[in-house]
Scaffold this active site. Sequence first.
Site, PDB file in Angstrom:
ATOM      1  N   LYS A 107      21.772 -28.748  27.325  1.00 56.12           N
ATOM      2  CA  LYS A 107      21.486 -27.354  27.664  1.00 56.12           C
ATOM      3  C   LYS A 107      20.923 -27.271  29.081  1.00 56.12           C
ATOM      4  O   LYS A 107      21.376 -26.496  29.899  1.00 56.12           O
ATOM      5  CB  LYS A 107      20.492 -26.799  26.636  1.00 56.12           C
ATOM      6  CG  LYS A 107      20.120 -25.359  26.813  1.00 56.12           C
ATOM      7  CD  LYS A 107      19.264 -24.895  25.634  1.00 56.12           C
ATOM      8  CE  LYS A 107      18.595 -23.568  25.933  1.00 56.12           C
ATOM      9  NZ  LYS A 107      17.748 -23.104  24.829  1.00 56.12           N
ATOM     10  N   GLU A 149      17.216 -38.867  29.133  1.00 52.68           N
ATOM     11  CA  GLU A 149      18.080 -39.772  28.361  1.00 52.68           C
ATOM     12  C   GLU A 149      19.555 -39.452  28.604  1.00 52.68           C
ATOM     13  O   GLU A 149      20.373 -40.340  28.866  1.00 52.68           O
ATOM     14  CB  GLU A 149      17.792 -39.641  26.851  1.00 52.68           C
ATOM     15  CG  GLU A 149      16.433 -40.138  26.422  1.00 52.68           C
ATOM     16  CD  GLU A 149      15.376 -39.048  26.430  1.00 52.68           C
ATOM     17  OE1 GLU A 149      15.473 -38.094  27.245  1.00 52.68           O
ATOM     18  OE2 GLU A 149      14.420 -39.155  25.637  1.00 52.68           O
ATOM     19  N   GLY A 160      18.161 -25.515  21.106  1.00 54.15           N
ATOM     20  CA  GLY A 160      18.890 -26.776  20.933  1.00 54.15           C
ATOM     21  C   GLY A 160      19.217 -27.074  19.482  1.00 54.15           C
ATOM     22  O   GLY A 160      20.355 -27.403  19.125  1.00 54.15           O
ATOM     23  N   ARG A 161      18.212 -26.933  18.604  1.00 54.60           N
ATOM     24  CA  ARG A 161      18.433 -27.286  17.195  1.00 54.60           C
ATOM     25  C   ARG A 161      19.228 -26.226  16.445  1.00 54.60           C
ATOM     26  O   ARG A 161      19.494 -26.380  15.250  1.00 54.60           O
ATOM     27  CB  ARG A 161      17.084 -27.549  16.518  1.00 54.60           C
ATOM     28  CG  ARG A 161      16.090 -26.408  16.634  1.00 54.60           C
ATOM     29  CD  ARG A 161      14.699 -26.868  16.261  1.00 54.60           C
ATOM     30  NE  ARG A 161      13.665 -25.858  16.485  1.00 54.60           N
ATOM     31  CZ  ARG A 161      13.066 -25.645  17.645  1.00 54.60           C
ATOM     32  NH1 ARG A 161      13.428 -26.322  18.723  1.00 54.60           N
ATOM     33  NH2 ARG A 161      12.109 -24.730  17.750  1.00 54.60           N
ATOM     34  N   GLU A 169      10.894 -29.432  13.957  1.00 53.29           N
ATOM     35  CA  GLU A 169      10.677 -28.956  15.322  1.00 53.29           C
ATOM     36  C   GLU A 169      10.391 -27.449  15.293  1.00 53.29           C
ATOM     37  O   GLU A 169       9.666 -26.929  16.127  1.00 53.29           O
ATOM     38  CB  GLU A 169      11.917 -29.252  16.170  1.00 53.29           C
ATOM     39  CG  GLU A 169      11.624 -29.329  17.652  1.00 53.29           C
ATOM     40  CD  GLU A 169      12.811 -29.884  18.418  1.00 53.29           C
ATOM     41  OE1 GLU A 169      13.053 -31.092  18.335  1.00 53.29           O
ATOM     42  OE2 GLU A 169      13.475 -29.100  19.097  1.00 53.29           O
ATOM     43  N   HIS A 208      17.925 -45.892  -5.990  1.00 52.44           N
ATOM     44  CA  HIS A 208      17.623 -47.320  -6.115  1.00 52.44           C
ATOM     45  C   HIS A 208      16.560 -47.762  -5.119  1.00 52.44           C
ATOM     46  O   HIS A 208      16.343 -48.951  -4.933  1.00 52.44           O
ATOM     47  CB  HIS A 208      18.904 -48.138  -5.940  1.00 52.44           C
ATOM     48  CG  HIS A 208      19.906 -47.813  -7.001  1.00 52.44           C
ATOM     49  ND1 HIS A 208      20.036 -48.571  -8.138  1.00 52.44           N
ATOM     50  CD2 HIS A 208      20.768 -46.783  -7.121  1.00 52.44           C
ATOM     51  CE1 HIS A 208      20.978 -48.022  -8.907  1.00 52.44           C
ATOM     52  NE2 HIS A 208      21.429 -46.937  -8.311  1.00 52.44           N
ATOM     53  N   LYS A 240       9.203 -35.086  27.296  1.00 49.16           N
ATOM     54  CA  LYS A 240      10.141 -35.192  28.415  1.00 49.16           C
ATOM     55  C   LYS A 240       9.450 -35.593  29.715  1.00 49.16           C
ATOM     56  O   LYS A 240      10.090 -36.077  30.630  1.00 49.16           O
ATOM     57  CB  LYS A 240      10.911 -33.878  28.590  1.00 49.16           C
ATOM     58  CG  LYS A 240      11.912 -33.627  27.458  1.00 49.16           C
ATOM     59  CD  LYS A 240      12.812 -32.444  27.718  1.00 49.16           C
ATOM     60  CE  LYS A 240      13.789 -32.283  26.559  1.00 49.16           C
ATOM     61  NZ  LYS A 240      14.797 -31.259  26.759  1.00 49.16           N
TER      62      LYS A 240
END
Length: 544
Positions: A211, A217, A272-273, A358, A389, A509
């Site tokens: 965005k 990263e 973003g999410r 978030e 399990h 960030k």
Amino acid sequence: MTAIKTVPLMERAAWKALKSHADQIRGRHLRELFAEDSGRGERLTLEAAGLFVDYSKNRITDETLRLLVALAEESGLKARTEAMFTGEKINITENRAVLHVALRAPKTEKIFVDGEDVVPGVHEVLDKMAGFANRIRSGEWKGHTGKRIKNVVNIGIGGSDLGPVMAYEALKYYSDRNLTFRFVSNVDGTDFAEAVVDLDPEETLFLVASKTFTTLETMTNAHTARDWALLKLKDEKAVAKHFVAISTNAKEVEKFGIDTANMFGFWDWVGGRYSMDSAIGLSTMIAIGPENFSELLAGFHAMDVHFRTTPIEKNIPALLGLLTVWYTEFFDAQTQAVLPYEQYLKRFPAYLQQLTMESNGKHVTLDGTTVDYQTGPIYWGEPGTNGQHSFYQLIHQGTRLIPCDFIGFSKTLNPLGRHHDMLMANVFAQAEALAYGKTAEQVKAEGTPDWLVPHRVFEGNRPSNTILAEKLTPRVLGSLVALYEHAVFTQGVVWNIDSFDQWGVELGKVLATKILGELEAKDEPKLAHDSSTTNLIQRYRKTK
Ligand code: G6Q
């Protein structure tokens, strides 16, 4: 945004009523609640947008539901929902509208932000994405050396990664199997190295999804990808054929060397999410094709309409959101498990972790007051039956209350003998066992020696929802994601927090920047950290 008068949570009449009501409900067992009402399992269910939800195995009565609905009303849920859907700037700390619902609005709808209808722009980008996706899928788009694109690598992180990965995995059945998809997110070089280890740059397309187009990263991985591609392609002009950008930041995209004609935009009102159905979903569209992507959007939209127009007592996202509030506030539940009995949904819990945590991991209300109650719980999960399990033991017999969402489908996409019936038998059996448990009398009647009885007793009374759909389709996936988006919104409204900012992420960030300089400095840097951090930095410098 509209001034919505909010009384502090604990002073709301419905809250006070819920608090004393909870004291009575805590002593009641689901066994009794089911015994008292033979129709409970049919009555406490809802169906909308392709999803059937059974919420009867919750520690609630009709009175609980009435009070939770009253709490939502008193918290202004309906008004806040309208504020979101009509483009008001409800993300107050960033002064932004919150309009992921516009991303799936049909062309005929009008939604205004600062006086401008945003719907035509959404469809313009969708059309551009469809044109591009079709060119990749048909082989019309060629790489720099004239070869067909066979590999698509999405580079992004957080909201620019988790949605695309989850959707790709969830809808793999519908994807073009001649194309290989990879997703690179971590700044750990291993992520990139392993993603491209068997790929040929001549046949590889990178989607740089960011965005802001400044995320450390993603930019680091994008530059590494550029170097990797150019090492073989040996011509700067190749970038135009092998890199496209998905971003709101045209200036930075241009700086990177990507032709802005190959940029797919979105807007600051898409968090973003909440962006997997924006241009961030380009990898999804390339994988499943524009028609299936439209189906995905239609599923989102169907749940949006349900959420916006249905009274709270029959509103699936609102009720599930309120139930989470119920357990978080009155039963000390710290976590919520999401358990899809569908292998294709293996990344769904990870996706939901970001969406929920978030959004609602906040400690102050909209006006900045520190909350005196709990907010967002920890979401976690794994597909069934695998989880049975490993960690289900704690859900069944541990000391914590963990509300569970089971997700299952009537039809499998891969019919193989008895597999699907076995899978679904486990969904129903787990939810039943959690609710009912096993008493000491039952355990004894099985011939268990006395000393072993306590170990084999299951208290039960552990709540769950069961979400069923006919089949995992793009449309159903859209509805399912939108269900959780609006459940999270409902929680945020009750807690009176900003579910749409992420200052914790912003902090991350910038935090590492200073230390990065210290790790890379040629001369011994002057360190002004605590003794632990200083020691760790010095050790790393010596051993790296
Ligand atoms: C999402 C968060 C965060 C964000 C990433 C990537 O709501 O803000 O996860 O999506 O940090 O940001 P960019 O897309 O700007 O690279």
